[in-house]
Scaffold this motif. Structure first.
Motif, PDB file in Angstrom:
ATOM      1  N   ALA A  91       0.834  -1.209   0.000  1.00  0.00           N
ATOM      2  CA  ALA A  91       0.000   0.000   0.000  1.00  0.00           C
ATOM      3  C   ALA A  91       0.868   1.258   0.000  1.00  0.00           C
ATOM      4  N   GLU A  92       1.965   1.236   0.745  1.00  0.00           N
ATOM      5  CA  GLU A  92       2.872   2.393   0.765  1.00  0.00           C
ATOM      6  C   GLU A  92       3.515   2.600  -0.604  1.00  0.00           C
ATOM      7  N   ILE A  93       3.954   1.526  -1.238  1.00  0.00           N
ATOM      8  CA  ILE A  93       4.555   1.654  -2.575  1.00  0.00           C
ATOM      9  C   ILE A  93       3.497   2.093  -3.575  1.00  0.00           C
ATOM     10  N   ASP A  94       2.288   1.563  -3.466  1.00  0.00           N
ATOM     11  CA  ASP A  94       1.199   1.998  -4.350  1.00  0.00           C
ATOM     12  C   ASP A  94       0.926   3.493  -4.174  1.00  0.00           C
ATOM     13  N   ARG A  95       0.967   3.968  -2.935  1.00  0.00           N
ATOM     14  CA  ARG A  95       0.774   5.409  -2.676  1.00  0.00           C
ATOM     15  C   ARG A  95       1.848   6.221  -3.401  1.00  0.00           C
ATOM     16  N   LEU A  96       3.083   5.707  -3.360  1.00  0.00           N
ATOM     17  CA  LEU A  96       4.187   6.416  -4.014  1.00  0.00           C
ATOM     18  C   LEU A  96       4.075   6.386  -5.531  1.00  0.00           C
ATOM     19  N   THR A  97       3.523   5.316  -6.096  1.00  0.00           N
ATOM     20  CA  THR A  97       3.327   5.311  -7.551  1.00  0.00           C
ATOM     21  C   THR A  97       2.411   6.466  -7.949  1.00  0.00           C
ATOM     22  N   GLY A  98       1.425   6.758  -7.108  1.00  0.00           N
ATOM     23  CA  GLY A  98       0.540   7.889  -7.384  1.00  0.00           C
ATOM     24  C   GLY A  98       1.275   9.216  -7.302  1.00  0.00           C
ATOM     25  N   LEU A  99       2.113   9.374  -6.302  1.00  0.00           N
ATOM     26  CA  LEU A  99       2.875  10.621  -6.150  1.00  0.00           C
ATOM     27  C   LEU A  99       3.906  10.804  -7.259  1.00  0.00           C
ATOM     28  N   LEU A 100       4.518   9.702  -7.673  1.00  0.00           N
ATOM     29  CA  LEU A 100       5.556   9.767  -8.714  1.00  0.00           C
ATOM     30  C   LEU A 100       4.989   9.732 -10.125  1.00  0.00           C
ATOM     31  N   ILE A 117       4.152   0.032 -10.943  1.00  0.00           N
ATOM     32  CA  ILE A 117       4.945  -0.987 -10.246  1.00  0.00           C
ATOM     33  C   ILE A 117       5.899  -1.610 -11.252  1.00  0.00           C
ATOM     34  N   HIS A 118       7.145  -1.819 -10.828  1.00  0.00           N
ATOM     35  CA  HIS A 118       8.181  -2.412 -11.688  1.00  0.00           C
ATOM     36  C   HIS A 118       7.966  -3.921 -11.709  1.00  0.00           C
ATOM     37  N   SER A 119       7.254  -4.414 -12.717  1.00  0.00           N
ATOM     38  CA  SER A 119       6.849  -5.816 -12.736  1.00  0.00           C
ATOM     39  C   SER A 119       8.000  -6.816 -12.835  1.00  0.00           C
ATOM     40  N   PRO A 120       9.151  -6.516 -13.494  1.00  0.00           N
ATOM     41  CA  PRO A 120      10.217  -7.527 -13.535  1.00  0.00           C
ATOM     42  C   PRO A 120      10.768  -7.923 -12.167  1.00  0.00           C
ATOM     43  N   GLU A 162      14.021   5.413  -6.132  1.00  0.00           N
ATOM     44  CA  GLU A 162      13.255   4.181  -6.136  1.00  0.00           C
ATOM     45  C   GLU A 162      12.692   3.910  -4.755  1.00  0.00           C
ATOM     46  N   ALA A 163      11.534   3.294  -4.752  1.00  0.00           N
ATOM     47  CA  ALA A 163      10.886   2.878  -3.513  1.00  0.00           C
ATOM     48  C   ALA A 163      10.664   1.376  -3.622  1.00  0.00           C
ATOM     49  N   ILE A 164      11.142   0.635  -2.626  1.00  0.00           N
ATOM     50  CA  ILE A 164      11.137  -0.821  -2.700  1.00  0.00           C
ATOM     51  C   ILE A 164      10.631  -1.411  -1.395  1.00  0.00           C
ATOM     52  N   ALA A 165       9.666  -2.296  -1.513  1.00  0.00           N
ATOM     53  CA  ALA A 165       9.237  -3.102  -0.370  1.00  0.00           C
ATOM     54  C   ALA A 165       9.716  -4.521  -0.636  1.00  0.00           C
ATOM     55  N   ILE A 166      10.526  -5.039   0.258  1.00  0.00           N
ATOM     56  CA  ILE A 166      10.982  -6.416   0.137  1.00  0.00           C
ATOM     57  C   ILE A 166      10.012  -7.258   0.958  1.00  0.00           C
ATOM     58  N   LEU A 167       9.242  -8.074   0.255  1.00  0.00           N
ATOM     59  CA  LEU A 167       8.143  -8.795   0.877  1.00  0.00           C
ATOM     60  C   LEU A 167       8.644  -9.964   1.726  1.00  0.00           C
ATOM     61  N   ALA A 168       7.776 -10.447   2.610  1.00  0.00           N
ATOM     62  CA  ALA A 168       8.147 -11.437   3.630  1.00  0.00           C
ATOM     63  C   ALA A 168       8.795 -12.683   3.040  1.00  0.00           C
ATOM     64  N   ASP A 169       8.264 -13.220   1.953  1.00  0.00           N
ATOM     65  CA  ASP A 169       8.826 -14.438   1.376  1.00  0.00           C
ATOM     66  C   ASP A 169      10.256 -14.205   0.893  1.00  0.00           C
ATOM     67  N   HIS A 211      10.247  -8.293  -4.718  1.00  0.00           N
ATOM     68  CA  HIS A 211      10.507  -6.864  -4.568  1.00  0.00           C
ATOM     69  C   HIS A 211       9.354  -6.112  -5.229  1.00  0.00           C
ATOM     70  N   TYR A 212       8.600  -5.400  -4.434  1.00  0.00           N
ATOM     71  CA  TYR A 212       7.468  -4.611  -4.917  1.00  0.00           C
ATOM     72  C   TYR A 212       7.981  -3.183  -4.986  1.00  0.00           C
ATOM     73  N   SER A 213       8.200  -2.682  -6.208  1.00  0.00           N
ATOM     74  CA  SER A 213       8.934  -1.423  -6.332  1.00  0.00           C
ATOM     75  C   SER A 213       8.411  -0.543  -7.449  1.00  0.00           C
ATOM     76  N   THR A 214       8.829   0.690  -7.359  1.00  0.00           N
ATOM     77  CA  THR A 214       8.567   1.682  -8.392  1.00  0.00           C
ATOM     78  C   THR A 214       9.734   2.655  -8.371  1.00  0.00           C
ATOM     79  N   GLY A 215       9.831   3.487  -9.387  1.00  0.00           N
ATOM     80  CA  GLY A 215      10.912   4.453  -9.398  1.00  0.00           C
ATOM     81  C   GLY A 215      10.737   5.483 -10.486  1.00  0.00           C
ATOM     82  N   LEU A 216      11.524   6.530 -10.368  1.00  0.00           N
ATOM     83  CA  LEU A 216      11.488   7.630 -11.319  1.00  0.00           C
ATOM     84  C   LEU A 216      12.921   8.047 -11.618  1.00  0.00           C
TER      85      LEU A 216
END
Length: 121
Positions: free
Chosen positions: A50-59, A63-66, A85-92, A72-77
Motif C-alpha cells: 500500500a505504501e509503494i502503491d501510494r508512491l506510484t501515485g505521487l511519482l 509498479i516495476h513488474s520484472p 526508487e521505492a522498494i518493499a521487500i516482501l516477507a517471502d 521486490h514490490y517497487s517503483t521508481g522515477l
C-alpha cells in the motif's frame, strides 16, 4: 532528528553534493546510475505494498513488474542517470534471503595459493 528535519537535511545534502561536483570537475562521478532508495517501514506485505502503491501515485509511475518474481514490490522515477526508487521487500523474499545467509561462514572453498602470482616461485 524529526522526519521533517531529516527530509530537509537529505535535500540539502543532495544539493550540496551537486554543487560540489559542479564546482570540482576533476572529481569523478559514478559511471553508472546513482540510486536514492526508499524502503518503507517493515510491516505486513499488504501495508508495505500500500505504501509503494501510494508512491506510484505521487511519482506518476507504475509498479516495476520484472522485480515481482523476486519479492521486490517497487517503483521508481529517473532523473537522467539518477533514480529515485521505492522498494518493499516482501516477507517471502526476506525469508529466502535469511535462509541463504544462515549458511554464511559454514562453507569454506579450497584455496590453492599456487595459482596466485604473488606466491609464484
Amino acid at each position: 532528528m524529526s522526519t521533517t528535519d531529516h527530509r530537509a537535511a537529505t535535500i540539502a545534502g543532495l544539493r550540496a553534493l551537486a554543487d560540489f561536483l559542479e564546482a570540482n570537475p576533476a572529481v569523478p562521478v559514478p559511471r553508472g546510475s546513482v540510486l536514492v532508495s526508499y524502503f518503507p517501514k517493515r510491516a505486513s506485505d499488504a501495508e508495505m505494498r500500500a505504501e509503494i502503491d501510494r508512491l506510484t501515485g505521487l511519482l506518476g509511475t507504475a509498479i516495476h513488474s520484472p522485480s515481482l518474481p523476486y519479492g521486490h514490490y517497487s517503483t521508481g522515477l529517473d532523473f537522467g542517470p539518477v533514480r529515485y526508487e521505492a522498494i518493499a521487500i516482501l516477507a517471502d523474499a526476506r525469508a529466502r534471503h535469511e535462509a541463504l545467509i544462515s549458511y554464511d561462514g559454514c562453507v569454506t572453498p579450497d584455496t590453492d595459493t599456487n595459482d596466485d602470482p604473488a606466491h609464484a616461485a
